[in-house]
Design a protein around this motif. Structure first.
Motif, PDB file in Angstrom:
ATOM      1  N   VAL A 159       0.844  -1.197   0.000  1.00 50.84           N
ATOM      2  CA  VAL A 159       0.000   0.000   0.000  1.00 50.84           C
ATOM      3  C   VAL A 159       0.878   1.245   0.000  1.00 50.84           C
ATOM      4  O   VAL A 159       1.877   1.307   0.716  1.00 50.84           O
ATOM      5  CB  VAL A 159      -0.939  -0.005   1.232  1.00 50.84           C
ATOM      6  CG1 VAL A 159      -1.699   1.308   1.349  1.00 50.84           C
ATOM      7  CG2 VAL A 159      -1.891  -1.177   1.163  1.00 50.84           C
ATOM      8  N   GLN A 160       0.479   2.224  -0.791  1.00 50.86           N
ATOM      9  CA  GLN A 160       1.189   3.501  -0.852  1.00 50.86           C
ATOM     10  C   GLN A 160       0.336   4.544  -0.127  1.00 50.86           C
ATOM     11  O   GLN A 160      -0.699   4.959  -0.628  1.00 50.86           O
ATOM     12  CB  GLN A 160       1.408   3.908  -2.303  1.00 50.86           C
ATOM     13  CG  GLN A 160       2.175   2.874  -3.094  1.00 50.86           C
ATOM     14  CD  GLN A 160       1.937   2.991  -4.589  1.00 50.86           C
ATOM     15  OE1 GLN A 160       1.334   3.933  -5.075  1.00 50.86           O
ATOM     16  NE2 GLN A 160       2.411   2.005  -5.320  1.00 50.86           N
ATOM     17  N   VAL A 161       0.762   4.932   1.068  1.00 50.10           N
ATOM     18  CA  VAL A 161       0.023   5.915   1.867  1.00 50.10           C
ATOM     19  C   VAL A 161       0.433   7.315   1.419  1.00 50.10           C
ATOM     20  O   VAL A 161       1.614   7.642   1.390  1.00 50.10           O
ATOM     21  CB  VAL A 161       0.285   5.723   3.380  1.00 50.10           C
ATOM     22  CG1 VAL A 161      -0.415   6.799   4.190  1.00 50.10           C
ATOM     23  CG2 VAL A 161      -0.146   4.340   3.823  1.00 50.10           C
ATOM     24  N   LYS A 162      -0.564   8.123   1.083  1.00 47.32           N
ATOM     25  CA  LYS A 162      -0.315   9.494   0.626  1.00 47.32           C
ATOM     26  C   LYS A 162      -0.599  10.527   1.717  1.00 47.32           C
ATOM     27  O   LYS A 162       0.050  11.550   1.771  1.00 47.32           O
ATOM     28  CB  LYS A 162      -1.199   9.815  -0.590  1.00 47.32           C
ATOM     29  CG  LYS A 162      -1.041   8.860  -1.741  1.00 47.32           C
ATOM     30  CD  LYS A 162       0.319   8.941  -2.355  1.00 47.32           C
ATOM     31  CE  LYS A 162       0.391   8.038  -3.566  1.00 47.32           C
ATOM     32  NZ  LYS A 162       1.717   7.818  -4.048  1.00 47.32           N
ATOM     33  N   ARG A 163      -1.615  10.261   2.567  1.00 48.69           N
ATOM     34  CA  ARG A 163      -2.018  11.213   3.604  1.00 48.69           C
ATOM     35  C   ARG A 163      -2.197  10.478   4.929  1.00 48.69           C
ATOM     36  O   ARG A 163      -3.283  10.015   5.246  1.00 48.69           O
ATOM     37  CB  ARG A 163      -3.334  11.903   3.222  1.00 48.69           C
ATOM     38  CG  ARG A 163      -3.356  12.690   1.925  1.00 48.69           C
ATOM     39  CD  ARG A 163      -2.623  13.997   2.048  1.00 48.69           C
ATOM     40  NE  ARG A 163      -3.044  14.790   3.173  1.00 48.69           N
ATOM     41  CZ  ARG A 163      -3.705  15.922   3.100  1.00 48.69           C
ATOM     42  NH1 ARG A 163      -4.058  16.410   1.941  1.00 48.69           N
ATOM     43  NH2 ARG A 163      -4.023  16.573   4.184  1.00 48.69           N
ATOM     44  N   LYS A 164      -1.147  10.389   5.726  1.00 45.54           N
ATOM     45  CA  LYS A 164      -1.229   9.702   7.017  1.00 45.54           C
ATOM     46  C   LYS A 164      -2.221  10.373   7.955  1.00 45.54           C
ATOM     47  O   LYS A 164      -2.854   9.713   8.774  1.00 45.54           O
ATOM     48  CB  LYS A 164       0.155   9.643   7.684  1.00 45.54           C
ATOM     49  CG  LYS A 164       1.093   8.669   7.037  1.00 45.54           C
ATOM     50  CD  LYS A 164       2.395   8.587   7.781  1.00 45.54           C
ATOM     51  CE  LYS A 164       3.315   7.593   7.110  1.00 45.54           C
ATOM     52  NZ  LYS A 164       4.574   7.419   7.787  1.00 45.54           N
ATOM     53  N   ASP A 165      -2.357  11.688   7.836  1.00 44.03           N
ATOM     54  CA  ASP A 165      -3.269  12.411   8.722  1.00 44.03           C
ATOM     55  C   ASP A 165      -4.742  12.066   8.467  1.00 44.03           C
ATOM     56  O   ASP A 165      -5.580  12.297   9.328  1.00 44.03           O
ATOM     57  CB  ASP A 165      -3.056  13.923   8.592  1.00 44.03           C
ATOM     58  CG  ASP A 165      -3.262  14.439   7.173  1.00 44.03           C
ATOM     59  OD1 ASP A 165      -2.772  13.781   6.215  1.00 44.03           O
ATOM     60  OD2 ASP A 165      -3.896  15.489   7.010  1.00 44.03           O
ATOM     61  N   LEU A 166      -5.066  11.470   7.307  1.00 43.65           N
ATOM     62  CA  LEU A 166      -6.445  11.106   7.000  1.00 43.65           C
ATOM     63  C   LEU A 166      -6.728   9.616   7.176  1.00 43.65           C
ATOM     64  O   LEU A 166      -7.824   9.152   6.851  1.00 43.65           O
ATOM     65  CB  LEU A 166      -6.809  11.540   5.577  1.00 43.65           C
ATOM     66  CG  LEU A 166      -6.878  13.054   5.352  1.00 43.65           C
ATOM     67  CD1 LEU A 166      -7.194  13.372   3.897  1.00 43.65           C
ATOM     68  CD2 LEU A 166      -7.911  13.696   6.269  1.00 43.65           C
ATOM     69  N   GLU A 169      -8.630   5.188  12.402  1.00 47.61           N
ATOM     70  CA  GLU A 169      -8.051   4.419  13.510  1.00 47.61           C
ATOM     71  C   GLU A 169      -7.905   2.944  13.121  1.00 47.61           C
ATOM     72  O   GLU A 169      -6.899   2.309  13.431  1.00 47.61           O
ATOM     73  CB  GLU A 169      -8.929   4.569  14.761  1.00 47.61           C
ATOM     74  CG  GLU A 169      -8.250   4.117  16.033  1.00 47.61           C
ATOM     75  CD  GLU A 169      -7.047   4.981  16.409  1.00 47.61           C
ATOM     76  OE1 GLU A 169      -6.116   4.421  17.024  1.00 47.61           O
ATOM     77  OE2 GLU A 169      -7.017   6.180  16.097  1.00 47.61           O
ATOM     78  N   ASP A 170      -8.917   2.403  12.437  1.00 46.30           N
ATOM     79  CA  ASP A 170      -8.855   1.006  11.990  1.00 46.30           C
ATOM     80  C   ASP A 170      -7.715   0.788  10.993  1.00 46.30           C
ATOM     81  O   ASP A 170      -7.040  -0.235  11.040  1.00 46.30           O
ATOM     82  CB  ASP A 170     -10.177   0.568  11.357  1.00 46.30           C
ATOM     83  CG  ASP A 170     -11.263   0.340  12.387  1.00 46.30           C
ATOM     84  OD1 ASP A 170     -10.931   0.190  13.589  1.00 46.30           O
ATOM     85  OD2 ASP A 170     -12.445   0.313  12.002  1.00 46.30           O
ATOM     86  N   GLU A 171      -7.505   1.728  10.088  1.00 49.52           N
ATOM     87  CA  GLU A 171      -6.411   1.591   9.119  1.00 49.52           C
ATOM     88  C   GLU A 171      -5.061   1.629   9.818  1.00 49.52           C
ATOM     89  O   GLU A 171      -4.134   0.926   9.423  1.00 49.52           O
ATOM     90  CB  GLU A 171      -6.502   2.696   8.058  1.00 49.52           C
ATOM     91  CG  GLU A 171      -7.658   2.501   7.099  1.00 49.52           C
ATOM     92  CD  GLU A 171      -7.932   3.700   6.213  1.00 49.52           C
ATOM     93  OE1 GLU A 171      -8.559   3.502   5.163  1.00 49.52           O
ATOM     94  OE2 GLU A 171      -7.530   4.837   6.567  1.00 49.52           O
ATOM     95  N   ARG A 172      -4.942   2.413  10.865  1.00 48.61           N
ATOM     96  CA  ARG A 172      -3.679   2.471  11.608  1.00 48.61           C
ATOM     97  C   ARG A 172      -3.431   1.195  12.409  1.00 48.61           C
ATOM     98  O   ARG A 172      -2.307   0.711  12.479  1.00 48.61           O
ATOM     99  CB  ARG A 172      -3.682   3.659  12.563  1.00 48.61           C
ATOM    100  CG  ARG A 172      -3.653   5.004  11.898  1.00 48.61           C
ATOM    101  CD  ARG A 172      -3.816   6.092  12.968  1.00 48.61           C
ATOM    102  NE  ARG A 172      -4.424   7.284  12.436  1.00 48.61           N
ATOM    103  CZ  ARG A 172      -3.744   8.307  11.948  1.00 48.61           C
ATOM    104  NH1 ARG A 172      -2.445   8.292  11.938  1.00 48.61           N
ATOM    105  NH2 ARG A 172      -4.383   9.351  11.471  1.00 48.61           N
ATOM    106  N   LYS A 173      -4.487   0.641  13.027  1.00 42.13           N
ATOM    107  CA  LYS A 173      -4.329  -0.520  13.910  1.00 42.13           C
ATOM    108  C   LYS A 173      -4.483  -1.860  13.191  1.00 42.13           C
ATOM    109  O   LYS A 173      -3.678  -2.755  13.382  1.00 42.13           O
ATOM    110  CB  LYS A 173      -5.340  -0.449  15.053  1.00 42.13           C
ATOM    111  CG  LYS A 173      -5.054   0.646  16.040  1.00 42.13           C
ATOM    112  CD  LYS A 173      -6.074   0.643  17.159  1.00 42.13           C
ATOM    113  CE  LYS A 173      -5.761   1.729  18.172  1.00 42.13           C
ATOM    114  NZ  LYS A 173      -6.748   1.762  19.256  1.00 42.13           N
ATOM    115  N   ILE A 174      -5.538  -1.983  12.388  1.00 44.44           N
ATOM    116  CA  ILE A 174      -5.860  -3.264  11.761  1.00 44.44           C
ATOM    117  C   ILE A 174      -5.220  -3.398  10.393  1.00 44.44           C
ATOM    118  O   ILE A 174      -4.657  -4.432  10.063  1.00 44.44           O
ATOM    119  CB  ILE A 174      -7.396  -3.432  11.649  1.00 44.44           C
ATOM    120  CG1 ILE A 174      -8.023  -3.404  13.034  1.00 44.44           C
ATOM    121  CG2 ILE A 174      -7.750  -4.713  10.922  1.00 44.44           C
ATOM    122  CD1 ILE A 174      -9.538  -3.319  13.022  1.00 44.44           C
ATOM    123  N   GLY A 175      -5.329  -2.357   9.585  1.00 48.07           N
ATOM    124  CA  GLY A 175      -4.771  -2.398   8.242  1.00 48.07           C
ATOM    125  C   GLY A 175      -5.756  -1.867   7.214  1.00 48.07           C
ATOM    126  O   GLY A 175      -6.776  -1.278   7.548  1.00 48.07           O
TER     127      GLY A 175
END
Length: 189
Positions: A159-166, A169-175
């Motif tokens: 995965v290529q993350v472009k905007r970490k600030d957006l 919570e689930d994307e940060r913890k689970i994926g």
């Protein structure tokens, strides 16, 4: 109301009506599909489209893009490979492991399998891709087991993350979760 007023009113109504994209009106390489089944108040949309560029005759380069607040948050490129022998297509996703020619499924299931049997070949995990359309209905593309696969193997996906600030919570913890289907939304210019 005079005839010109009626004509203007009719023209304004015709222009304001939403238009449905017909699959026949749009070249396959220009179609943009969307999954917008998020929770109320959430403007997240996952777009699926064919990537521009040179394609091998048996493969279609594709991309999933997640947009939130009108900004690209993250994306992942993939390849849909179709058999010329049996009418079947499968999605393959790249691994997060740098300089690897292996797929996400290989890296993910290699970790799950017993290290004592690591020399044994495991059967490849297939993600079937099915085009669904009927007459004038909006075409859909269904991805077999993609959502469950993306949950189980998210940390292995390239995965290529472009905007970490957006990120949620689930994307940060689970994926990162990919959709089970997408519907035709529009045509690229």
């Amino acid at each position: 109301m005079n005839i010109a007023g009626v004509f203007r009113l009719f023209l304004a109504a015709a222009l304001a009506m939403p238009t449905v994209v017909n699959a026949g009106q749009c070249d396959r390489n220009k179609r943009v599909y969307v999954f917008d089944q998020s929770n109320p108040g959430d403007d997240t949309k996952i777009f699926y489209k064919v990537r521009a560029g040179e394609h091998p005759f048996y493969a279609e380069l594709v991309r999933f893009e997640t947009w939130r607040k009108s900004k690209l948050v993250w994306s992942i490129d993939g390849v849909v490979i179709c058999s010329d022998v049996i009418p079947m297509c499968n999605l393959d996703l790249p691994t997060a492991k740098k300089n690897s020619d292996k797929s996400v499924a290989y890296e993910c299931f290699k970790e799950i399998n017993d290290p004592a049997t690591s020399n044994e070949q495991t059967a490849p995990f297939m993600i079937p891709v099915t085009d669904i359309s009927s007459g004038d209905q909006t075409p859909y593309i269904a991805f077999g087991n993609l959502t469950a696969f993306s949950i189980a193997c998210s940390k292995h996906m390239g995965v290529q993350v472009k905007r970490k600030d957006l990120l949620t919570e689930d994307e940060r913890k689970i994926g990162f979760i990919l959709p089970p289907f997408v519907r035709l939304d529009s045509c690229q210019e």
